[in-house]
Write a protein that holds these residues in place. Structure first.
Motif, short mmCIF file in Angstrom:
data_model
loop_
_atom_site.label_atom_id
_atom_site.label_comp_id
_atom_site.label_asym_id
_atom_site.label_seq_id
_atom_site.Cartn_x
_atom_site.Cartn_y
_atom_site.Cartn_z
N ASP A 12 -0.20 -1.95 -2.42
CA ASP A 12 -0.81 -3.13 -1.81
C ASP A 12 -1.91 -2.66 -0.87
OD1 ASP A 12 -1.49 -5.53 -0.71
OD2 ASP A 12 0.45 -5.93 0.23
N PRO A 13 -3.09 -2.38 -1.41
CA PRO A 13 -4.17 -1.87 -0.55
C PRO A 13 -4.47 -2.79 0.64
CG PRO A 13 -4.77 -1.66 -2.86
CD PRO A 13 -3.52 -2.47 -2.81
N ALA B 285 -2.57 -4.49 2.47
CA ALA B 285 -1.63 -4.29 3.58
C ALA B 285 -2.04 -3.11 4.45
CB ALA B 285 -0.23 -4.08 3.04
N HIS B 286 -2.87 -2.24 3.92
CA HIS B 286 -3.37 -1.08 4.67
C HIS B 286 -4.83 -1.25 5.08
CE1 HIS B 286 0.19 1.44 3.74
NE2 HIS B 286 0.23 0.72 2.64
N GLY C 103 2.79 6.67 2.93
CA GLY C 103 2.08 5.54 3.47
C GLY C 103 0.65 5.83 3.88
N ASP C 104 0.13 6.99 3.48
CA ASP C 104 -1.23 7.39 3.85
C ASP C 104 -2.18 7.04 2.71
OD1 ASP C 104 -3.43 8.43 5.06
OD2 ASP C 104 -2.70 10.50 5.15
N VAL C 105 -2.39 5.75 2.47
CA VAL C 105 -3.18 5.29 1.34
C VAL C 105 -4.65 5.67 1.51
CG1 VAL C 105 -3.79 3.30 -0.09
CG2 VAL C 105 -1.55 3.41 1.01
N ARG C 106 -5.14 5.67 2.75
CA ARG C 106 -6.55 6.00 2.98
C ARG C 106 -6.88 7.40 2.46
NH1 ARG C 106 -9.11 2.54 6.53
NH2 ARG C 106 -10.73 4.10 6.95
#
Length: 419
Positions: free
Chosen positions: A236-237, A239-240, A323-326
């Motif tokens: 879920d981009p 959400a970040h 949780g480090d989507v970036r």
């Protein structure tokens, strides 16, 4: 893979089916296109991939027949006046085997005999659904009664978004349901891949069909193509504070033209030279030693890409789990460099998407799909996404290229029955 309602697209497909064939379809099915976040040219090497299903779908309205005839119609092909009225094609070496008829009196319907289908005997778009019928019959499944099929699709063709796999998987599920075959999603994907490999003649891996058959809404599909085990990874981009964009360059590719097969052959040559069955068996930490054993620079580049790309999928998985989507953005950009420089499957338009997006503040970007045109994915902050999209469009205009199509990649549902 059951009905969750009958959206307008299903009702429209059913209405068009009635116009074409004079009766209602037995049902309507939909299968999505896909975009691959990371893991390119790894699926035919038994490696890892990480696609998501798009909202864009191929829709099949289908009715079972009992006389062995297969009648096919495509809304998009008719709109493009392809195939031409009155055109015929004989089915390969066994000319008596099948005949494709696209007579204007039948309003663009292609007619075949299910029992007479042969690889290479059906030209154009009709080869994809016909290939599924052939693959099912070859596997011993009783679909010889035939079917009437009307297809329509919102998946851009030639954009690297698996429009062909969507057609195949929608057809496969329809026939599975109508003939009570009891096949699973992976079964359908493998049969659809065989249709594309052996009947159409494109040596693709299984990722596209598995993505269309197995993806779920709100998730990436982490797929091990060696044993087809998979994990649904929440994605879920928004959400970040991020947005994943698809940029369709408008440059149309054709994987059947030989370039894709050449890369596959290079990978297979590398595996033979290293004494392994596939490049999946080459550990990343032994890559320098493996490359030192290869004399052919083309083969060496293929090996370097595949082994490092498998590692990039593993890194992406670890970042998502943390949780480090970036941080995934940098991995995407590394993947593009490898596809561009080692496999040489990019093109000026794809490279311009990546460079202009990064210059405008994107976190990462890469070409996706088989390359030589098609699409790219771009990961950007939500606050920068519109600026990035505008910068890409401006760069295309300055270069004299046709305006690209940019849209968000929303992880969507896999194949299902609509009606």
């Amino acid at each position: 893979m059951t009905a969750t309602g009958a959206p307008a697209v299903a009702e429209e497909a059913a209405a068009r089916f009635r116009e074409l064939y004079g009766a209602a379809p037995d049902g309507v099915w939909a299968a999505p296109g896909r975009v691959n976040l990371i893991g390119e040219y790894t699926d035919f090497n038994d490696g890892f991939v990480m696609p998501l299903a798009l909202p864009h779908t191929a829709v099949a309205a289908v009715a079972r027949r009992t006389d062995g005839r297969l009648r096919l119609h495509s809304a998009q092909a008719q709109a493009q006046a392809t195939p031409q009225a009155g055109a015929t094609a004989q089915a390969g070496a066994g000319a008596q085997a099948s005949r494709v008829v696209a007579a204007g009196g039948r309003r663009g319907v292609v007619e075949l005999e299910a029992a007479a289908l042969r690889p290479g005997g059906v030209p154009g778009w009709a080869a994809y659904p016909a290939g599924v019928v052939w693959a099912l019959r070859e596997a011993g499944h009783p679909v010889g009664g035939g079917a009437d099929i009307h297809l329509t699709s919102t998946v851009p063709t030639g954009a690297g978004l698996s429009s062909s796999a969507a057609l195949e998987v929608a057809t496969a599920l329809a026939l599975n349901d109508l003939y009570g075959l009891g096949l699973t999603g992976p079964d359908l994907a493998v049969l659809a891949q065989r249709a594309e490999n052996a009947f159409v003649g494109v040596p693709c891996g299984v990722m596209d069909q598995m993505a269309s058959a197995r993806c779920t809404a709100g998730h990436l599909l982490h797929l091990d193509t060696r044993d087809l085990s998979c994990r649904q990874v929440p994605f879920d981009p928004a959400a970040h504070g991020l947005r994943l964009l698809v940029v369709d360059t408008g440059v149309r590719h054709a994987l059947g033209d030989g370039a894709y097969a050449e890369r596959r052959a290079g990978c297979e040559a590398g595996a033979r030279a290293l004494g392994v069955r596939t490049l999946r068996e080459v550990p990343y930490d032994t890559l320098p030693e493996a490359l030192g054993r290869l004399d052919d620079p083309v083969v060496r580049a293929c090996v370097r890409h595949v082994v490092s790309e498998n590692r990039r999928v593993e890194r992406t998985m670890a970042l998502l789990d943390a949780g480090d989507v970036r941080a995934v953005g940098a991995v995407l950009s590394e993947g593009h460099a490898s596809l561009r420089d080692d496999l040489r499957v990019s093109c000026p338009e794809l490279d311009l998407v990546v460079s202009s997006a990064l210059a405008a503040g994107a976190l990462g970007a890469r070409m996706t799909g088989g390359g030589f045109g098609g699409s790219a994915v771009v990961l950007a902050g939500e606050d920068a996404a519109d600026t990035v999209a505008s910068a890409v469009a401006d760069a295309f205009a300055a270069a004299g290229y046709r305006a690209p199509r940019v849209f968000p990649a929303v992880p969507s549902e896999g194949v299902r029955r609509l009606l």
